[in-house]
Design a protein around this motif. Structure first.
Motif, PDB file in Angstrom:
ATOM      1  N   THR A  14      10.500  21.982   3.223  1.00 55.40           N
ATOM      2  CA  THR A  14       9.852  21.875   2.400  1.00 55.40           C
ATOM      3  C   THR A  14      10.690  20.575   0.672  1.00 55.40           C
ATOM      4  O   THR A  14      11.323  19.967   1.852  1.00 55.40           O
ATOM      5  N   MET A  15      10.406  20.556  -0.429  1.00 57.32           N
ATOM      6  CA  MET A  15      10.467  19.344  -0.648  1.00 57.32           C
ATOM      7  C   MET A  15      10.734  19.451  -1.930  1.00 57.32           C
ATOM      8  O   MET A  15       9.762  19.508  -2.577  1.00 57.32           O
ATOM      9  N   ASP A  16      12.030  18.434  -2.701  1.00 54.41           N
ATOM     10  CA  ASP A  16      12.437  18.811  -4.144  1.00 54.41           C
ATOM     11  C   ASP A  16      12.732  17.409  -4.836  1.00 54.41           C
ATOM     12  O   ASP A  16      13.180  16.886  -3.827  1.00 54.41           O
ATOM     13  N   LYS A  17      12.818  16.214  -5.721  1.00 52.76           N
ATOM     14  CA  LYS A  17      12.983  15.740  -5.743  1.00 52.76           C
ATOM     15  C   LYS A  17      13.805  15.890  -6.941  1.00 52.76           C
ATOM     16  O   LYS A  17      14.361  16.346  -7.876  1.00 52.76           O
ATOM     17  N   GLN A  18      14.545  14.774  -6.628  1.00 53.57           N
ATOM     18  CA  GLN A  18      16.812  15.179  -7.863  1.00 53.57           C
ATOM     19  C   GLN A  18      17.085  13.415  -8.223  1.00 53.57           C
ATOM     20  O   GLN A  18      16.081  12.798  -7.921  1.00 53.57           O
ATOM     21  N   THR A  19      16.603  14.169  -9.460  1.00 57.84           N
ATOM     22  CA  THR A  19      16.497  12.578 -10.328  1.00 57.84           C
ATOM     23  C   THR A  19      17.937  12.766 -10.950  1.00 57.84           C
ATOM     24  O   THR A  19      18.809  12.963 -10.079  1.00 57.84           O
ATOM     25  N   GLY A  20      18.496  11.257 -11.612  1.00 57.78           N
ATOM     26  CA  GLY A  20      19.474  11.445 -11.872  1.00 57.78           C
ATOM     27  C   GLY A  20      20.763  12.070 -12.476  1.00 57.78           C
ATOM     28  O   GLY A  20      21.446  11.635 -12.523  1.00 57.78           O
TER      29      GLY A  20
ATOM     30  N   ASP B  15       5.413   5.988  -3.056  1.00 62.87           N
ATOM     31  CA  ASP B  15       5.435   5.077  -2.845  1.00 62.87           C
ATOM     32  C   ASP B  15       5.737   6.508  -1.097  1.00 62.87           C
ATOM     33  O   ASP B  15       4.930   6.295  -0.779  1.00 62.87           O
ATOM     34  N   ILE B  16       6.459   6.839  -1.281  1.00 65.68           N
ATOM     35  CA  ILE B  16       6.455   7.280  -0.201  1.00 65.68           C
ATOM     36  C   ILE B  16       6.243   9.176   0.214  1.00 65.68           C
ATOM     37  O   ILE B  16       6.060   9.067   1.068  1.00 65.68           O
ATOM     38  N   CYS B  17       6.378   9.888  -0.901  1.00 61.33           N
ATOM     39  CA  CYS B  17       5.678  10.695  -0.612  1.00 61.33           C
ATOM     40  C   CYS B  17       4.336  10.968  -1.200  1.00 61.33           C
ATOM     41  O   CYS B  17       3.878  11.430  -2.106  1.00 61.33           O
ATOM     42  N   ASN B  18       3.730  10.430  -0.794  1.00 65.71           N
ATOM     43  CA  ASN B  18       2.358  10.293  -0.894  1.00 65.71           C
ATOM     44  C   ASN B  18       1.569  11.032   0.066  1.00 65.71           C
ATOM     45  O   ASN B  18       2.076  12.319   0.747  1.00 65.71           O
ATOM     46  N   PRO B  19       0.787  11.941  -0.684  1.00 67.12           N
ATOM     47  CA  PRO B  19      -0.401  13.007   0.261  1.00 67.12           C
ATOM     48  C   PRO B  19      -0.703  13.324   1.933  1.00 67.12           C
ATOM     49  O   PRO B  19      -0.522  14.025   2.255  1.00 67.12           O
ATOM     50  N   VAL B  20      -0.548  11.908   2.118  1.00 66.32           N
ATOM     51  CA  VAL B  20      -1.402  11.696   4.116  1.00 66.32           C
ATOM     52  C   VAL B  20       0.239  11.494   4.515  1.00 66.32           C
ATOM     53  O   VAL B  20      -0.315  12.468   5.316  1.00 66.32           O
ATOM     54  N   ALA B  21       1.307  10.999   4.282  1.00 66.55           N
ATOM     55  CA  ALA B  21       2.625  10.826   5.022  1.00 66.55           C
ATOM     56  C   ALA B  21       3.187  12.479   4.246  1.00 66.55           C
ATOM     57  O   ALA B  21       3.553  12.813   5.312  1.00 66.55           O
TER      58      ALA B  21
END
Length: 669
Positions: A11-17, A228-234
């Motif tokens: 699983t993945m979460d996005k971290q902001t500043g 750009d990196i976390c697109n559904p296909v990737a």
């Protein structure tokens, strides 16, 4: 994920500043504004504080700086900073690429599996191997420089790994496209790309390409773009590729597009309670079915009463102008009929016994079918209320029993786990004996694995330092001794060392001549043998004093024996014998193959037998082992249908039957 499945979890979460909560959970630290420093933080997900010490950072660079600082170090390498006024302390250049507060500066992945699988990996000692494989996959996918941290959490219900990736890409952003817009005068509202005639350029979909604004070229060319990196296909491909990388550990990918979700232990226990409740509800439904059958019976009886209570034909005849005698007779008949009808409306059972009131104003009086129906209806409601109460009591009892069983099981599991954890934290030797340490004043206690690792690391460090010192002294001694050696001797030592490193077991004729010429100064065989011993002694010294050289001294023994043959003059005769044996062996193998691949031949002919016998006689070894050696090389080259016949013919030769038969035939001639 259902309990017991061996699926990978990614699983993945996005971290902001400004995402402090996620950092606090991973790092187990949070900033305290009052004291202006980082303080320990305990998330609610922690289940065992005694295992918090087992948490660790698995990437060396992040161990020194910390995970958050490692993220910003990577950003600064590509020209990003917290503010536009920040300067590079090493180069003195002003950075102009400021990171916004809401920009995604890191992708935080969670890698794991179900609880039983991860604890099994820990018990089998494969957890570190799983961690290394996971980090290697991330480095191949996102680049080694972008994988800045990998934190292992061992104090929660399921061991898992938090991998942090900085989403930096060097690809140029795609140009924005839209339908061209014009104002009321027909002029373009925005600046679009145009051709030499001033016409707006459209792509294949009819959209205009927005003209890029020119900026002053900056030294930073990388882009921070999680989009750009976390697109559904990737992201779908990550699930498949990571599962393939974890296949050696028995893990597999979940079903693509499946809506199945992981079931926590508490929910699983609740499902067990619901199962017991369903059993109680089925029993209640069964009782309701019986009550419905009784209601149907009562309705039938009520219909019968209504039919009997209908007006008879006497009521119609009484008003038809009959004579008084006839009318009296009919009235008597009607009275008798009413008495009979009254008798029919009285409720009774199958044996004919009447129902009586047992309480109230009508105590002792008989019941009509209608009154009996009302009584049964009231009794039915009372039974329904009792059944509902019994159902609620059964449900409450089942819940309490399930809770008690769950609490008992959890207490037992916790006690067992605490014992295992306590034992797992202690150090034992390979024979299972506890490793003790004397702390002074007779205080001798068993040490933990962490303490044992620290002791072994210190011993290893001391041994390595001592070994390095010894190697340095040996190198000086080696160079000093080599300084007094002749050029020919150094050349011979280098030849021996090179042959050893390449894995050769014998010297070629050219190298044999070089070694023989180098030993020509020694006039006696003993002197030449001493020369060989000195040569191999120096070759071993070169291997010992070179830390990058990992050679096995047993592999040098065949070369040493071959060099001794050069010294005592038996090299030529030995290799001639080996060459002769190889020739005879090849001829014997060829004879067996010729016989085996000839479909009309069932035994060895005399010429083939002589070739095999020549090899056996020349070698002089055990005939069984030599025949096995011949068959090991010839067997795979014979057609499958004739292998048994060919092996039987070789067995006859091994036992001497063909030889005896041929010898008798020659005597008779």
């Amino acid at each position: 994920m259902a309990k017991g499945d061996r699926y990978v979890v990614l699983t993945m979460d996005k971290q902001t500043g400004n995402a402090g909560g996620l950092s606090a959970h991973i790092d187990r630290e949070v900033y305290d504004a009052k004291t202006d420093r980082m303080v320990p933080f305990r998330p609610k997900s922690v289940r065992d504080d005694s295992r918090t010490a087992l948490n660790r950072e698995c990437i060396e660079s992040a161990k020194k700086t910390g995970r958050t600082q490692a993220i910003w170090n990577r950003l600064r390498e590509e020209g990003f900073s917290r503010s536009t006024s920040e300067k590079d302390k090493t180069e003195g250049k002003k950075k102009t690429r400021k990171v916004k507060d809401d920009a995604v500066i890191a992708l935080c992945f969670v890698c794991s599996s179900d609880e039983d699988t991860m604890k099994q990996l820990e018990e089998e000692g494969k957890l570190d191997e799983w961690i290394d494989s996971t980090i290697d996959w991330f480095r191949k996918e996102f680049g080694s420089e972008n994988v800045v941290s990998a934190v292992l959490h061992m104090d929660e219900t399921t061991p898992h790994l938090h991998v942090t990736v900085v989403p930096i890409t060097h690809e140029a952003p795609k140009p924005r496209k839209e339908k061209p817009k014009f104002d009321e005068n027909g002029s373009p509202i925005r600046k679009y790309e145009t051709d030499k005639d001033g016409n707006i350029i459209l792509d294949e979909k009819g959209k205009a390409i927005i003209k890029k604004r020119s900026y002053k070229k900056q030294e930073v060319t990388a882009r921070l773009s999680a989009k750009d990196i976390c697109n559904p296909v990737a992201m779908e491909r990550w699930q498949t590729d990571y599962a393939l990388a974890m296949a050696p550990f028995g893990l597999r990918r979940g079903i693509a597009g499946s809506k199945q979700k992981r079931v926590p232990p508490a929910e699983w226990n609740l499902q067990q309670v619901n199962g017991k409740l369903m059993a109680v509800e089925k029993e209640v439904e069964k009782q309701n079915a019986v009550m419905k059958a009784n209601e149907a019976k009562i309705e039938g009886q009520k219909a019968e009463i209504e039919q009997m209570a209908k007006a008879s034909m006497f009521d119609k005849l009484l008003n038809s102008g009959l004579s008084s005698a006839v009318r009296k007779a009919m009235e008597d008949e009607k009275a008798a009929h009413e008495a009979e009808l009254l008798q029919a409306t009285i409720a009774h059972d199958k044996q004919g016994y009447k129902y009586y009131w047992e309480s109230g104003d009508k105590k002792g009086q008989v019941l009509t079918w209608e009154e009996l129906a009302r009584c049964l209806e009231e009794e039915k409601r009372e039974q329904a209320l009792l059944a509902e109460g019994d159902k609620e009591a059964a449900v409450e009892k089942a819940k309490n029993e399930a809770i008690r069983e769950h609490e008992a099981a959890m207490a037992e599991m916790k006690e067992d786990y605490d014992q295992k954890l306590k034992r797992a934290s202690l150090a034992f030797d390979k024979n299972g004996n506890p490793i003790m340490k004397d702390f002074g004043l007779g205080n001798r206690q068993q040490i933990t694995k962490v303490e044992r690792i620290e002791m072994l690391e210190k011993e290893l460090s001391d041994a390595k330092k001592a070994n390095d010192d010894l190697l340095d002294r040996l190198k000086v001694l080696r160079d000093l001794i080599f300084a007094f050696c002749s050029l020919n001797f150094k050349k011979v030592v280098k030849i021996v060392f090179d042959q050893w490193r390449k894995g050769f077991k014998e010297f070629t004729k050219d190298l044999k001549d070089i070694l023989q010429e180098a030993m020509s100064g020694e006039k006696t065989e003993k002197g030449r043998q001493g020369y060989v011993e000195d040569t191999f002694h120096f070759a071993k010294m070169m291997a010992k004093t070179d830390p990058d050289c990992k050679l096995d001294f047993e592999d040098l023994e065949p070369l040493h024996e071959d060099a001794m043959r050069i010294a005592d003059g038996t090299w030529d005769s030995y290799h001639e014998k080996i060459e002769k044996r190889n020739q005879l062996f090849d001829a014997a193998v060829k004879a067996v193959i010729e016989m085996g691949n000839c479909s009309s031949q069932r035994r060895l002919n005399q010429d083939q037998a002589n070739k095999i016998e020549a090899f056996l006689a020349f070698d002089g070894g055990d005939r069984d082992e030599l025949c096995k050696e011949i068959w090991a090389k010839a067997g795979p080259k014979i057609e499958r249908f004739w292998r048994d016949i060919t092996q039987s013919a070789l067995e006859d030769l091994r036992t001497g039957e063909i030889y005896v038969r041929s010898h008798k035939a020659s005597l008779s001639r």
